[in-house]
Design a protein around this motif. Structure first.
Motif, PDB file in Angstrom:
ATOM      1  N   PRO A 183      -0.426   2.825   9.134  1.00 11.92           N
ATOM      2  CA  PRO A 183       1.224   2.920   8.961  1.00 11.92           C
ATOM      3  C   PRO A 183       2.536   3.060   9.804  1.00 11.92           C
ATOM      4  CG  PRO A 183       0.290   4.466   7.164  1.00 11.92           C
ATOM      5  CD  PRO A 183      -0.141   4.207   8.517  1.00 11.92           C
ATOM      6  N   ARG A 184       2.101   3.883  10.579  1.00  5.49           N
ATOM      7  CA  ARG A 184       2.730   3.516  12.042  1.00  5.49           C
ATOM      8  C   ARG A 184       3.150   2.754  12.375  1.00  5.49           C
ATOM      9  NH1 ARG A 184       3.531   4.038  17.729  1.00  5.49           N
ATOM     10  NH2 ARG A 184       1.294   4.987  17.519  1.00  5.49           N
TER      11      ARG A 184
ATOM     12  N   ASP B  60      -3.586   6.060  11.965  1.00  4.62           N
ATOM     13  CA  ASP B  60      -1.998   5.765  12.084  1.00  4.62           C
ATOM     14  C   ASP B  60      -1.906   4.023  11.719  1.00  4.62           C
ATOM     15  OD1 ASP B  60       0.341   6.927  13.168  1.00  4.62           O
ATOM     16  OD2 ASP B  60      -0.273   6.177  15.088  1.00  4.62           O
TER      17      ASP B  60
ATOM     18  N   PHE C   2      -5.914   5.036   6.935  1.00  2.99           N
ATOM     19  CA  PHE C   2      -5.758   4.404   7.252  1.00  2.99           C
ATOM     20  C   PHE C   2      -4.615   4.948   7.958  1.00  2.99           C
ATOM     21  CE2 PHE C   2      -4.345   0.528   4.101  1.00  2.99           C
ATOM     22  CZ  PHE C   2      -5.931  -0.523   4.292  1.00  2.99           C
ATOM     23  N   ASP C   3      -3.856   6.424   7.597  1.00  8.39           N
ATOM     24  CA  ASP C   3      -3.899   7.405   7.355  1.00  8.39           C
ATOM     25  C   ASP C   3      -4.005   7.881   9.005  1.00  8.39           C
ATOM     26  OD1 ASP C   3      -1.538   7.388   5.811  1.00  8.39           O
ATOM     27  OD2 ASP C   3      -2.341   8.626   4.474  1.00  8.39           O
ATOM     28  N   ALA C   4      -5.877   7.979   8.937  1.00  8.44           N
ATOM     29  CA  ALA C   4      -6.137   8.947   9.907  1.00  8.44           C
ATOM     30  C   ALA C   4      -6.295   8.025  11.191  1.00  8.44           C
ATOM     31  CB  ALA C   4      -7.751   9.047   9.660  1.00  8.44           C
TER      32      ALA C   4
ATOM     33  N   SER D  93       0.479  -1.221  -0.060  1.00  6.15           N
ATOM     34  CA  SER D  93      -0.016  -0.528   0.413  1.00  6.15           C
ATOM     35  C   SER D  93       1.282   1.167   0.333  1.00  6.15           C
ATOM     36  CB  SER D  93      -0.940   0.259   1.196  1.00  6.15           C
ATOM     37  OG  SER D  93      -1.497  -1.134   0.969  1.00  6.15           O
ATOM     38  N   TYR D  94       2.694   1.622   0.203  1.00  5.14           N
ATOM     39  CA  TYR D  94       3.038   2.402   0.852  1.00  5.14           C
ATOM     40  C   TYR D  94       4.244   2.710   0.053  1.00  5.14           C
ATOM     41  CZ  TYR D  94      -0.624   4.090   3.895  1.00  5.14           C
ATOM     42  OH  TYR D  94      -1.693   4.609   4.575  1.00  5.14           O
TER      43      TYR D  94
ATOM     44  N   ARG E 176      -6.215   4.769   1.986  1.00  2.20           N
ATOM     45  CA  ARG E 176      -4.815   5.123   2.599  1.00  2.20           C
ATOM     46  C   ARG E 176      -5.325   6.312   3.649  1.00  2.20           C
ATOM     47  NH1 ARG E 176       0.337   4.538  -0.971  1.00  2.20           N
ATOM     48  NH2 ARG E 176      -0.043   7.317  -0.225  1.00  2.20           N
ATOM     49  N   ALA E 177      -6.228   7.237   3.106  1.00  2.15           N
ATOM     50  CA  ALA E 177      -6.854   7.970   3.878  1.00  2.15           C
ATOM     51  C   ALA E 177      -7.195   7.865   5.301  1.00  2.15           C
ATOM     52  CB  ALA E 177      -7.948   9.154   3.337  1.00  2.15           C
TER      53      ALA E 177
END
Length: 322
Positions: free
Chosen positions: A279-280, A277, A273-275, A213-214, A270-271
């Motif tokens: 990926p971290r 957290d 996912f990012d919201a 995904s990244y 992905r937005a």
């Protein structure tokens, strides 16, 4: 002691020298095509490196490179189940020759793997076969769980981790354990190598999920492929466990929305996912598993100089993001 590059050359030469019949062409050509596809040779490399922890001559472990043939056999059948047109950046056997050929050539690969494995030292063969058979059955169990997840409404993070341990890590760990046994390791040492490789395999698969995904294009598959397929990857199941109902709706239905272009689907998921957290949190889990792997290796009662090639190889696997 051979370098990792020399070990890889030894392995490639050994696999290249395995002669297959020329006829029937449609049975054996797909096998040659699959094995010539390269890949990371992760499993047989870990096997040889694990053998090298305990033995100066790793040639004794070469018949157990059957793990690479077995791994490629599973890929042939996986591509049928997934209806996958591409494998390692080129047409899959399934796409090029059709499902029936992929099934039969895969079956022949499995038999070829056992035939090669049978060349291991007779005194060690019962232990090697026990590890190989347990490993092979675990892979099948993991694949079934993965397929079950496709129709399962809710998959927990714990269920996902159990699935990838079977589908991915068990084959990596079985390879390391067989290498240790063939190198002369005792039961405790070989089990420690197994646990090292379980953790490394988990870190590797989680990194694969993250890269899908990244990451960049280096994996030979479309970036965002898991999102477009609606696959329950680690990122997806983690996001679902943390999302509110509105976010869950986005995660559940975006991949099926015919009004959206692929890039829009990927960006929308992905937005979320990012919201959340994600990926971290995924990076955190990768680091945890990798650190556990190295700690297990460090605890092995062999000279540090012998551990270094395996440690170096493990680090190279986890440096794919760079």
């Amino acid at each position: 002691m051979q370098t990792n590059e020399q070990l890889l050359d030894l392995l490639e030469n050994y696999l290249a020298q395995r002669e297959l019949p020329t006829e029937p062409e449609r049975l054996y050509d797909p096998i040659r095509y699959s094995l010539a596809g390269g890949g990371k040779r992760l499993r047989p490399m870990l096997l040889l490196l694990s053998c090298g922890l305990f033995a100066d001559d790793v040639d004794v472990a070469l018949p157990a490179a059957a793990v690479e043939i077995f791994h490629n056999f599973t890929l042939l059948h996986d591509d049928i189940m997934d209806n996958a047109a591409v494998r390692r950046g080129k047409p899959s056997v399934y796409a090029r020759w059709g499902g029936n050929v992929a099934i039969l050539s895969g079956d022949a690969m499995l038999i070829s793997a056992y035939r090669l494995l049978a060349q291991a030292p007779p005194a060690l063969l019962p232990r090697i076969l026990e590890v190989f058979n347990t490993m092979a059955l675990g892979v099948c169990e993991g694949q079934q769980y993965d397929m079950d997840f496709e129709s399962k409404q809710k998959v927990s993070v714990v269920e996902y981790m159990s699935m990838i341990e079977l589908k991915t890590s068990v084959l990596v760990a079985g390879s390391a354990m067989m290498g240790a046994i063939l190198g002369g390791a005792d039961e405790e040492q070989s089990r420690r190598l197994y646990q090292f490789a379980i953790e490394l395999g988990m870190a590797f698969q989680l990194q694969d999920d993250l890269l899908d995904s990244y990451g960049g294009e280096e994996l030979g598959k479309t970036i965002g492929g898991d999102i477009l397929e609606g696959k329950k990857s680690y990122l997806m199941v983690t996001a679902m466990s943390r999302a509110d109902e509105e976010q869950r709706e986005v995660l559940r239905h975006t991949y099926k929305d015919a009004a959206l272009a692929p890039a829009e689907k990927i960006a929308r998921v992905r937005a979320v996912f990012d919201a959340l957290d994600v990926p971290r949190l995924t990076e955190q889990q990768i680091s945890l598993r990798f650190d556990r792997a190295l700690a297990t290796l460090d605890g092995l009662n062999v000279p540090d100089a012998r551990k270094e090639p395996l440690r170096e190889y493990a680090r190279s696997l986890m440096g794919r993001r760079k």
